[in-house]
Write a protein that holds these residues in place. Sequence first.
Motif, PDB file in Angstrom:
ATOM      1  N   ALA A  14     -62.259 -36.237 -13.445  1.00 19.15           N
ATOM      2  CA  ALA A  14     -61.029 -35.500 -13.719  1.00 19.15           C
ATOM      3  C   ALA A  14     -59.904 -36.408 -14.208  1.00 19.15           C
ATOM      4  N   PHE A  15     -59.955 -37.674 -13.854  1.00 21.37           N
ATOM      5  CA  PHE A  15     -58.926 -38.605 -14.286  1.00 21.37           C
ATOM      6  C   PHE A  15     -59.429 -39.548 -15.378  1.00 21.37           C
ATOM      7  N   ALA A  16     -60.563 -39.259 -15.943  1.00 20.41           N
ATOM      8  CA  ALA A  16     -61.149 -40.123 -16.974  1.00 20.41           C
ATOM      9  C   ALA A  16     -60.234 -40.271 -18.179  1.00 20.41           C
ATOM     10  N   TRP A  17     -59.396 -39.291 -18.442  1.00 22.29           N
ATOM     11  CA  TRP A  17     -58.466 -39.345 -19.563  1.00 22.29           C
ATOM     12  C   TRP A  17     -57.556 -40.567 -19.480  1.00 22.29           C
ATOM     13  N   SER A  48     -48.304 -40.516 -30.266  1.00 17.94           N
ATOM     14  CA  SER A  48     -49.593 -40.790 -30.907  1.00 17.94           C
ATOM     15  C   SER A  48     -50.745 -40.920 -29.914  1.00 17.94           C
ATOM     16  N   CYS A  49     -50.502 -40.576 -28.666  1.00 15.95           N
ATOM     17  CA  CYS A  49     -51.531 -40.699 -27.629  1.00 15.95           C
ATOM     18  C   CYS A  49     -52.483 -39.503 -27.672  1.00 15.95           C
ATOM     19  N   THR A  50     -53.767 -39.783 -27.646  1.00 13.42           N
ATOM     20  CA  THR A  50     -54.776 -38.721 -27.742  1.00 13.42           C
ATOM     21  C   THR A  50     -54.937 -37.927 -26.453  1.00 13.42           C
ATOM     22  N   VAL A  51     -54.392 -38.424 -25.349  1.00 12.56           N
ATOM     23  CA  VAL A  51     -54.529 -37.717 -24.068  1.00 12.56           C
ATOM     24  C   VAL A  51     -53.172 -37.215 -23.560  1.00 12.56           C
ATOM     25  N   ARG A  52     -52.259 -37.018 -24.473  1.00 15.69           N
ATOM     26  CA  ARG A  52     -50.911 -36.566 -24.107  1.00 15.69           C
ATOM     27  C   ARG A  52     -50.945 -35.243 -23.337  1.00 15.69           C
ATOM     28  N   THR A  53     -51.744 -34.304 -23.774  1.00 12.99           N
ATOM     29  CA  THR A  53     -51.823 -33.006 -23.111  1.00 12.99           C
ATOM     30  C   THR A  53     -52.347 -33.137 -21.687  1.00 12.99           C
ATOM     31  N   GLU A  54     -53.399 -33.922 -21.508  1.00 15.12           N
ATOM     32  CA  GLU A  54     -53.969 -34.127 -20.173  1.00 15.12           C
ATOM     33  C   GLU A  54     -52.956 -34.801 -19.251  1.00 15.12           C
ATOM     34  N   CYS A  55     -52.211 -35.739 -19.805  1.00 16.95           N
ATOM     35  CA  CYS A  55     -51.191 -36.450 -19.047  1.00 16.95           C
ATOM     36  C   CYS A  55     -50.093 -35.491 -18.578  1.00 16.95           C
ATOM     37  N   ALA A  59     -49.083 -34.361 -14.718  1.00 20.65           N
ATOM     38  CA  ALA A  59     -47.732 -34.504 -14.176  1.00 20.65           C
ATOM     39  C   ALA A  59     -47.200 -33.180 -13.644  1.00 20.65           C
ATOM     40  N   LEU A  60     -47.483 -32.106 -14.353  1.00 22.61           N
ATOM     41  CA  LEU A  60     -47.022 -30.792 -13.902  1.00 22.61           C
ATOM     42  C   LEU A  60     -47.755 -30.360 -12.632  1.00 22.61           C
ATOM     43  N   GLN A  61     -49.045 -30.582 -12.581  1.00 19.22           N
ATOM     44  CA  GLN A  61     -49.831 -30.216 -11.400  1.00 19.22           C
ATOM     45  C   GLN A  61     -49.445 -31.039 -10.182  1.00 19.22           C
ATOM     46  N   GLN A  62     -49.150 -32.315 -10.389  1.00 15.93           N
ATOM     47  CA  GLN A  62     -48.820 -33.216  -9.282  1.00 15.93           C
ATOM     48  C   GLN A  62     -47.326 -33.228  -8.967  1.00 15.93           C
ATOM     49  N   ASP A  63     -46.556 -32.473  -9.714  1.00 13.96           N
ATOM     50  CA  ASP A  63     -45.106 -32.411  -9.551  1.00 13.96           C
ATOM     51  C   ASP A  63     -44.487 -33.818  -9.597  1.00 13.96           C
ATOM     52  N   GLU A  64     -44.908 -34.597 -10.606  1.00 16.98           N
ATOM     53  CA  GLU A  64     -44.377 -35.943 -10.782  1.00 16.98           C
ATOM     54  C   GLU A  64     -42.872 -35.849 -11.017  1.00 16.98           C
ATOM     55  N   ARG A  65     -42.122 -36.598 -10.263  1.00 16.66           N
ATOM     56  CA  ARG A  65     -40.665 -36.516 -10.324  1.00 16.66           C
ATOM     57  C   ARG A  65     -40.011 -37.668 -11.067  1.00 16.66           C
ATOM     58  N   PHE A  66     -40.790 -38.662 -11.413  1.00 19.43           N
ATOM     59  CA  PHE A  66     -40.227 -39.832 -12.081  1.00 19.43           C
ATOM     60  C   PHE A  66     -41.054 -40.187 -13.305  1.00 19.43           C
ATOM     61  N   GLY A  67     -40.391 -40.752 -14.290  1.00 21.46           N
ATOM     62  CA  GLY A  67     -41.088 -41.293 -15.433  1.00 21.46           C
ATOM     63  C   GLY A  67     -41.352 -40.312 -16.558  1.00 21.46           C
ATOM     64  N   ILE A  68     -41.880 -40.875 -17.624  1.00 21.17           N
ATOM     65  CA  ILE A  68     -42.264 -40.107 -18.810  1.00 21.17           C
ATOM     66  C   ILE A  68     -43.757 -39.835 -18.691  1.00 21.17           C
ATOM     67  N   TRP A  69     -44.118 -38.583 -18.736  1.00 14.69           N
ATOM     68  CA  TRP A  69     -45.519 -38.151 -18.657  1.00 14.69           C
ATOM     69  C   TRP A  69     -45.758 -37.162 -19.783  1.00 14.69           C
ATOM     70  N   GLY A  70     -46.778 -37.386 -20.578  1.00 15.96           N
ATOM     71  CA  GLY A  70     -47.086 -36.473 -21.669  1.00 15.96           C
ATOM     72  C   GLY A  70     -45.955 -36.325 -22.663  1.00 15.96           C
ATOM     73  N   GLY A  71     -45.114 -37.341 -22.738  1.00 11.49           N
ATOM     74  CA  GLY A  71     -44.014 -37.315 -23.697  1.00 11.49           C
ATOM     75  C   GLY A  71     -42.754 -36.627 -23.210  1.00 11.49           C
ATOM     76  N   LEU A  72     -42.742 -36.179 -21.953  1.00 14.14           N
ATOM     77  CA  LEU A  72     -41.574 -35.477 -21.427  1.00 14.14           C
ATOM     78  C   LEU A  72     -40.982 -36.203 -20.227  1.00 14.14           C
ATOM     79  N   SER A  73     -39.663 -36.144 -20.134  1.00 12.41           N
ATOM     80  CA  SER A  73     -38.954 -36.716 -18.989  1.00 12.41           C
ATOM     81  C   SER A  73     -39.041 -35.733 -17.815  1.00 12.41           C
ATOM     82  N   GLU A  74     -38.578 -36.180 -16.659  1.00 10.69           N
ATOM     83  CA  GLU A  74     -38.566 -35.298 -15.487  1.00 10.69           C
ATOM     84  C   GLU A  74     -37.766 -34.029 -15.769  1.00 10.69           C
ATOM     85  N   ARG A  75     -36.604 -34.179 -16.368  1.00  7.54           N
ATOM     86  CA  ARG A  75     -35.761 -33.020 -16.684  1.00  7.54           C
ATOM     87  C   ARG A  75     -36.477 -32.069 -17.643  1.00  7.54           C
ATOM     88  N   GLU A  76     -37.134 -32.609 -18.656  1.00 10.27           N
ATOM     89  CA  GLU A  76     -37.852 -31.772 -19.627  1.00 10.27           C
ATOM     90  C   GLU A  76     -39.035 -31.058 -18.968  1.00 10.27           C
TER      91      GLU A  76
END
Length: 85
Positions: A14-17, A48-55, A59-76
């Motif tokens: 599941a985390f192979a991406w 340009s990352c091929t796994v941007r969607t998976e990332c 982040a959305l599933q894990q409710d990541e509160r910090f950092g840039i994940w999948g090209g979006l900030s926490e606020r985004e």
Amino acid sequence: MDESLISLLDDDGAFAWQADALCAQTDPEAFFPEKGGSTREAKRVCESCTVRTECLEYALQQDERFGIWGGLSERERRKLKRAAG
């Protein structure tokens, strides 16, 4: 992230991406800027990352509160979650 570490953490793949994530080859500080710091460099890598969607999904599933994940900030990500409602 090291391929062997990924397999140890996740036998079902599941985390192979993460092995293909461009951020793993980039300075991690770019993805966790100081409050008010620029996110431009991290977002440029994500574009340009091929796994941007998976990332982003992770982040959305894990409710990541910090950092840039999948090209979006926490606020985004919060805004996206509210819109998906």
